[in-house]
Design a protein around this motif. Sequence first.
Motif, short mmCIF file in Angstrom:
data_model
loop_
_atom_site.label_atom_id
_atom_site.label_comp_id
_atom_site.label_asym_id
_atom_site.label_seq_id
_atom_site.Cartn_x
_atom_site.Cartn_y
_atom_site.Cartn_z
N PRO A 11 -11.19 -2.03 9.39
CA PRO A 11 -9.79 -1.61 9.88
C PRO A 11 -9.03 -1.16 8.73
O PRO A 11 -9.58 -1.23 7.92
CB PRO A 11 -9.07 -2.85 10.52
CG PRO A 11 -9.57 -3.99 9.77
CD PRO A 11 -11.15 -3.64 9.57
N ALA A 12 -8.07 -0.07 8.98
CA ALA A 12 -7.43 0.84 8.02
C ALA A 12 -6.47 -0.39 7.27
O ALA A 12 -5.84 -1.41 7.76
CB ALA A 12 -6.51 1.69 8.70
N LYS A 13 -6.42 -0.18 6.11
CA LYS A 13 -5.55 -0.88 5.03
C LYS A 13 -4.09 -0.66 5.43
O LYS A 13 -3.96 0.36 5.58
CB LYS A 13 -6.04 -0.76 3.82
CG LYS A 13 -7.43 -1.18 3.48
CD LYS A 13 -7.56 -1.92 2.25
CE LYS A 13 -8.99 -2.35 2.02
NZ LYS A 13 -9.10 -3.55 1.09
N ARG A 14 -3.22 -1.59 5.57
CA ARG A 14 -1.83 -1.55 5.82
C ARG A 14 -1.02 -2.07 4.57
O ARG A 14 -1.52 -3.09 4.28
CB ARG A 14 -1.50 -1.93 7.02
CG ARG A 14 -2.22 -1.26 7.96
CD ARG A 14 -1.82 -1.92 9.43
NE ARG A 14 -0.55 -1.76 9.62
CZ ARG A 14 0.40 -2.20 10.52
NH1 ARG A 14 -0.50 -2.44 11.68
NH2 ARG A 14 1.26 -2.22 10.41
N SER A 15 -0.01 -1.59 4.29
CA SER A 15 0.82 -2.20 3.34
C SER A 15 1.71 -3.23 3.76
O SER A 15 1.50 -3.75 5.04
CB SER A 15 1.70 -1.21 2.66
OG SER A 15 2.77 -0.81 3.70
N ALA A 16 2.02 -4.04 2.84
CA ALA A 16 2.76 -5.43 3.11
C ALA A 16 4.02 -4.92 3.90
O ALA A 16 4.44 -5.53 4.87
CB ALA A 16 3.05 -6.23 1.93
N ALA A 17 4.79 -3.89 3.49
CA ALA A 17 6.00 -3.19 4.18
C ALA A 17 5.84 -3.05 5.47
O ALA A 17 6.44 -3.46 6.67
CB ALA A 17 6.49 -2.24 3.46
N GLN A 18 4.46 -2.28 5.86
CA GLN A 18 4.31 -2.13 7.34
C GLN A 18 4.02 -3.25 8.08
O GLN A 18 4.30 -3.29 9.54
CB GLN A 18 2.83 -1.27 7.15
CG GLN A 18 3.31 0.30 6.86
CD GLN A 18 1.72 1.02 6.70
OE1 GLN A 18 0.76 0.40 6.39
NE2 GLN A 18 1.75 2.38 7.13
N MET A 19 3.15 -4.32 7.52
CA MET A 19 2.95 -5.55 8.28
C MET A 19 4.26 -6.12 8.57
O MET A 19 4.60 -6.71 9.56
CB MET A 19 1.96 -6.40 7.47
CG MET A 19 0.38 -5.94 7.68
SD MET A 19 -0.72 -7.02 6.86
CE MET A 19 -0.61 -6.56 5.18
N ARG A 20 5.22 -6.18 7.54
CA ARG A 20 6.54 -6.98 7.87
C ARG A 20 7.26 -6.24 8.93
O ARG A 20 8.11 -6.84 9.68
CB ARG A 20 7.35 -6.85 6.37
CG ARG A 20 6.90 -8.00 5.72
CD ARG A 20 8.07 -8.26 4.49
NE ARG A 20 7.17 -8.51 3.17
CZ ARG A 20 7.08 -7.38 2.31
NH1 ARG A 20 7.03 -6.22 2.70
NH2 ARG A 20 6.36 -7.87 1.17
N SER A 21 7.21 -4.92 8.79
CA SER A 21 7.69 -4.09 9.85
C SER A 21 7.37 -4.51 11.23
O SER A 21 8.35 -4.52 12.30
CB SER A 21 7.64 -2.84 9.79
OG SER A 21 8.45 -1.85 10.77
N ASP A 22 5.99 -4.54 11.45
CA ASP A 22 5.38 -4.82 12.67
C ASP A 22 5.58 -6.29 13.10
O ASP A 22 5.75 -6.43 14.37
CB ASP A 22 3.84 -4.70 12.67
CG ASP A 22 3.34 -3.18 12.58
OD1 ASP A 22 4.24 -2.34 12.59
OD2 ASP A 22 2.32 -2.90 12.09
#
Length: 95
Positions: A11-22
Amino acid sequence: MSNENTTPEQPAKRSAAQMRSDIAQTRRELAETLDALEYKFDVPSRLGDWAADRKTQAQRLWNDNPALTVGVLAGTVAIIGGIIAGAFMLPRRGR
């Protein structure tokens, strides 16, 4: 939008900020769903809301046209009285 550095297995790597937002968005959606379920199963509260709405409607009708309101109430009382009288008289008729 595909990422050139990803493969179907990776899967595409996501930043910690994106994961927190999700995660925050998912929590908000879950809270809204739980609130809706809580309201749906809180029958006394819903009954109170329904009664308040009917009271507001009755007050508005009275303010707009008091004669119509009295007529509707008198008709309702007459119909209910007729039903009750019929219920008491019907068993006596059969004797």
